[in-house]
Design a protein around this motif. Structure first.
Motif, PDB file in Angstrom:
ATOM      1  N   ALA A 287       3.435  -6.806 -15.722  1.00  0.00           N
ATOM      2  CA  ALA A 287       2.661  -5.711 -16.320  1.00  0.00           C
ATOM      3  C   ALA A 287       1.216  -5.749 -15.834  1.00  0.00           C
ATOM      4  O   ALA A 287       0.630  -4.712 -15.493  1.00  0.00           O
ATOM      5  CB  ALA A 287       2.722  -5.804 -17.846  1.00  0.00           C
ATOM      6  N   ALA A 288       0.638  -6.938 -15.783  1.00  0.00           N
ATOM      7  CA  ALA A 288      -0.745  -7.070 -15.311  1.00  0.00           C
ATOM      8  C   ALA A 288      -0.849  -6.685 -13.838  1.00  0.00           C
ATOM      9  O   ALA A 288      -1.814  -6.028 -13.417  1.00  0.00           O
ATOM     10  CB  ALA A 288      -1.229  -8.505 -15.522  1.00  0.00           C
ATOM     11  N   LEU A 289       0.144  -7.084 -13.075  1.00  0.00           N
ATOM     12  CA  LEU A 289       0.145  -6.771 -11.645  1.00  0.00           C
ATOM     13  C   LEU A 289       0.242  -5.265 -11.418  1.00  0.00           C
ATOM     14  O   LEU A 289      -0.466  -4.699 -10.583  1.00  0.00           O
ATOM     15  CB  LEU A 289       1.302  -7.503 -10.951  1.00  0.00           C
ATOM     16  N   TRP A 290       1.111  -4.618 -12.190  1.00  0.00           N
ATOM     17  CA  TRP A 290       1.263  -3.163 -12.034  1.00  0.00           C
ATOM     18  C   TRP A 290      -0.072  -2.462 -12.335  1.00  0.00           C
ATOM     19  O   TRP A 290      -0.503  -1.580 -11.598  1.00  0.00           O
ATOM     20  CB  TRP A 290       2.369  -2.631 -12.951  1.00  0.00           C
ATOM     21  N   GLN A 291      -0.718  -2.878 -13.421  1.00  0.00           N
ATOM     22  CA  GLN A 291      -1.998  -2.265 -13.772  1.00  0.00           C
ATOM     23  C   GLN A 291      -3.040  -2.526 -12.675  1.00  0.00           C
ATOM     24  O   GLN A 291      -3.801  -1.637 -12.292  1.00  0.00           O
ATOM     25  CB  GLN A 291      -2.510  -2.797 -15.110  1.00  0.00           C
ATOM     26  N   ALA A 292      -3.048  -3.733 -12.135  1.00  0.00           N
ATOM     27  CA  ALA A 292      -3.995  -4.068 -11.061  1.00  0.00           C
ATOM     28  C   ALA A 292      -3.694  -3.251  -9.809  1.00  0.00           C
ATOM     29  O   ALA A 292      -4.608  -2.846  -9.084  1.00  0.00           O
ATOM     30  CB  ALA A 292      -3.925  -5.566 -10.756  1.00  0.00           C
TER      31      ALA A 292
ATOM     32  N   ALA B 135      -0.515   1.838  -6.508  1.00  0.00           N
ATOM     33  CA  ALA B 135       0.592   2.379  -7.295  1.00  0.00           C
ATOM     34  C   ALA B 135       0.039   3.490  -8.176  1.00  0.00           C
ATOM     35  O   ALA B 135      -1.181   3.614  -8.334  1.00  0.00           O
ATOM     36  CB  ALA B 135       1.233   1.288  -8.150  1.00  0.00           C
ATOM     37  N   GLY B 136       0.935   4.279  -8.733  1.00  0.00           N
ATOM     38  CA  GLY B 136       0.534   5.307  -9.677  1.00  0.00           C
ATOM     39  C   GLY B 136       0.202   6.639  -9.007  1.00  0.00           C
ATOM     40  O   GLY B 136       0.316   6.791  -7.794  1.00  0.00           O
TER      41      GLY B 136
ATOM     42  N   ALA C 290      -6.064 -10.456  -5.868  1.00  0.00           N
ATOM     43  CA  ALA C 290      -6.343 -11.497  -6.864  1.00  0.00           C
ATOM     44  C   ALA C 290      -5.826 -11.015  -8.208  1.00  0.00           C
ATOM     45  O   ALA C 290      -5.984  -9.853  -8.579  1.00  0.00           O
ATOM     46  CB  ALA C 290      -7.835 -11.770  -6.947  1.00  0.00           C
ATOM     47  N   LEU C 291      -5.175 -11.909  -8.923  1.00  0.00           N
ATOM     48  CA  LEU C 291      -4.670 -11.592 -10.257  1.00  0.00           C
ATOM     49  C   LEU C 291      -4.661 -12.864 -11.086  1.00  0.00           C
ATOM     50  O   LEU C 291      -4.104 -13.874 -10.654  1.00  0.00           O
ATOM     51  CB  LEU C 291      -3.249 -11.022 -10.164  1.00  0.00           C
ATOM     52  N   ASN C 292      -5.254 -12.812 -12.257  1.00  0.00           N
ATOM     53  CA  ASN C 292      -5.255 -13.972 -13.165  1.00  0.00           C
ATOM     54  C   ASN C 292      -5.703 -15.251 -12.453  1.00  0.00           C
ATOM     55  O   ASN C 292      -5.099 -16.309 -12.621  1.00  0.00           O
ATOM     56  CB  ASN C 292      -3.865 -14.207 -13.758  1.00  0.00           C
ATOM     57  N   GLY C 293      -6.702 -15.126 -11.602  1.00  0.00           N
ATOM     58  CA  GLY C 293      -7.214 -16.310 -10.925  1.00  0.00           C
ATOM     59  C   GLY C 293      -6.404 -16.759  -9.725  1.00  0.00           C
ATOM     60  O   GLY C 293      -6.774 -17.706  -9.051  1.00  0.00           O
ATOM     61  N   GLN C 294      -5.283 -16.090  -9.483  1.00  0.00           N
ATOM     62  CA  GLN C 294      -4.484 -16.399  -8.297  1.00  0.00           C
ATOM     63  C   GLN C 294      -4.919 -15.470  -7.171  1.00  0.00           C
ATOM     64  O   GLN C 294      -5.010 -14.263  -7.378  1.00  0.00           O
ATOM     65  CB  GLN C 294      -2.994 -16.157  -8.557  1.00  0.00           C
ATOM     66  N   GLU C 295      -5.159 -16.018  -6.007  1.00  0.00           N
ATOM     67  CA  GLU C 295      -5.489 -15.188  -4.856  1.00  0.00           C
ATOM     68  C   GLU C 295      -4.431 -15.379  -3.802  1.00  0.00           C
ATOM     69  O   GLU C 295      -4.099 -16.513  -3.454  1.00  0.00           O
ATOM     70  CB  GLU C 295      -6.847 -15.586  -4.281  1.00  0.00           C
ATOM     71  N   GLY C 296      -3.923 -14.278  -3.305  1.00  0.00           N
ATOM     72  CA  GLY C 296      -2.893 -14.400  -2.274  1.00  0.00           C
ATOM     73  C   GLY C 296      -2.577 -13.046  -1.679  1.00  0.00           C
ATOM     74  O   GLY C 296      -3.135 -12.020  -2.078  1.00  0.00           O
ATOM     75  N   GLN C 297      -1.665 -13.068  -0.737  1.00  0.00           N
ATOM     76  CA  GLN C 297      -1.245 -11.846  -0.079  1.00  0.00           C
ATOM     77  C   GLN C 297      -0.371 -11.032  -1.032  1.00  0.00           C
ATOM     78  O   GLN C 297       0.500 -11.575  -1.703  1.00  0.00           O
ATOM     79  CB  GLN C 297      -0.436 -12.232   1.170  1.00  0.00           C
ATOM     80  N   LEU C 298      -0.652  -9.729  -1.088  1.00  0.00           N
ATOM     81  CA  LEU C 298       0.202  -8.821  -1.854  1.00  0.00           C
ATOM     82  C   LEU C 298       0.922  -7.905  -0.872  1.00  0.00           C
ATOM     83  O   LEU C 298       0.282  -7.340   0.019  1.00  0.00           O
ATOM     84  CB  LEU C 298      -0.642  -7.985  -2.822  1.00  0.00           C
ATOM     85  N   ILE C 299       2.225  -7.800  -1.034  1.00  0.00           N
ATOM     86  CA  ILE C 299       2.999  -6.874  -0.193  1.00  0.00           C
ATOM     87  C   ILE C 299       3.693  -5.883  -1.115  1.00  0.00           C
ATOM     88  O   ILE C 299       4.445  -6.275  -2.006  1.00  0.00           O
ATOM     89  CB  ILE C 299       4.044  -7.603   0.676  1.00  0.00           C
ATOM     90  N   VAL C 300       3.383  -4.615  -0.923  1.00  0.00           N
ATOM     91  CA  VAL C 300       3.930  -3.551  -1.763  1.00  0.00           C
ATOM     92  C   VAL C 300       4.796  -2.668  -0.884  1.00  0.00           C
ATOM     93  O   VAL C 300       4.316  -2.132   0.123  1.00  0.00           O
ATOM     94  CB  VAL C 300       2.800  -2.691  -2.377  1.00  0.00           C
ATOM     95  N   LYS C 301       6.032  -2.543  -1.263  1.00  0.00           N
ATOM     96  CA  LYS C 301       6.938  -1.692  -0.496  1.00  0.00           C
ATOM     97  C   LYS C 301       7.427  -0.554  -1.366  1.00  0.00           C
ATOM     98  O   LYS C 301       8.045  -0.789  -2.399  1.00  0.00           O
ATOM     99  CB  LYS C 301       8.120  -2.522   0.018  1.00  0.00           C
ATOM    100  N   ARG C 302       7.103   0.672  -0.962  1.00  0.00           N
ATOM    101  CA  ARG C 302       7.628   1.839  -1.687  1.00  0.00           C
ATOM    102  C   ARG C 302       8.919   2.270  -1.022  1.00  0.00           C
ATOM    103  O   ARG C 302       8.947   2.535   0.174  1.00  0.00           O
ATOM    104  CB  ARG C 302       6.605   2.974  -1.656  1.00  0.00           C
ATOM    105  N   ASN C 303       9.947   2.311  -1.828  1.00  0.00           N
ATOM    106  CA  ASN C 303      11.296   2.595  -1.334  1.00  0.00           C
ATOM    107  C   ASN C 303      11.679   4.024  -1.701  1.00  0.00           C
ATOM    108  O   ASN C 303      11.800   4.354  -2.886  1.00  0.00           O
ATOM    109  CB  ASN C 303      12.287   1.613  -1.970  1.00  0.00           C
TER     110      ASN C 303
END
Ligand code: HEC
Length: 170
Positions: A38-43, A50-51, A78-91
């Motif tokens: 849920a937090a990731l979606w909002q971010a 997204a959205g 970055a989310l909740n103090g975690q930093e990393g690669q985000l990969i978003v795939k819209r299908n």
């Protein structure tokens, strides 16, 4: 009797899931995972990944199981103090769908948004999630939300070359 046994097993599963901190290999869809999803979606909405106001990229023909036409984004996140690669795939899926049709109306055929978020500090490596366009989570046939260490995603992606779970760089 069979039904009772099943009910008992389901209860155990609920208790096991309630202890979401006990991260076991094949565990996903825990309360922690739902919160993270849920937090990731909002971010992602905030970052316009997204959205309704999401930015778009050039759609391309996809492969099973993801979709007929895909849009994919790679971003440091970055989310909740975690930093990393985000990969978003819209299908995108629809009968006879072409990249051009998705370009003209990207919302019409959006079927799912599959996401990998790298968590370098966590033993688990990647957080996986499969959302519907409204941000709700898809589920397994047993009703477990596809968020966290989603076994189906991992079993296929672990076949990616180099052992990094990512196909795009193969
Ligand atoms: C049966 C195999 C299979 C399953 C199951 C699967 N994927 Fe994939 N996935 C692929 C392949 C192949 C690609 C690369 C080709 C493409 O883009 O479709 C890919 C690409 C991706 C990408 C882009 C990064 C990359 O690896 O190239 C993301 C993000 C992704 N998948 C997320 C997911 C999530 C989340 C799930 C589970 C809900 C999932 N996938 C389930 C095969 C699979």
């Amino acid at each position: 009797m069979g039904a009772k046994l099943k009910f008992g097993a389901a209860l155990c599963a609920v208790f096991a899931i309630g202890g979401g901190a006990v991260a076991q290999d094949a565990m996903f869809g825990t309360q922690d995972d739902l919160d993270t999803a849920a937090a990731l979606w909002q971010a992602m909405i905030d970052a316009r990944l997204a959205g309704e106001d999401a930015i778009h990229t050039r759609p391309y023909e996809g492969t099973e199981p993801h979709g007929a036409v895909l849009e994919t984004f790679y971003a440091p996140f970055a989310l909740n103090g975690q930093e990393g690669q985000l990969i978003v795939k819209r299908n995108h899926m629809a009968e006879g769908l072409t990249p051009g049709a998705v370009w003209d109306d990207p919302d019409a055929s959006l079927a799912a948004v599959t996401v990998m978020f790298e968590q370098p500090d966590a033993e688990s490596g990647w957080f996986w999630a499969k959302y519907f366009p409204d941000g709700s989570l898809d589920q397994t046939p047993d009703g477990v939300a596809l968020a966290g260490q989603a076994a189906g995603c991992i079993s296929c992606h672990s076949g990616a070359a180099g052992g990094d779970m990512v196909f795009a760089n193969d």
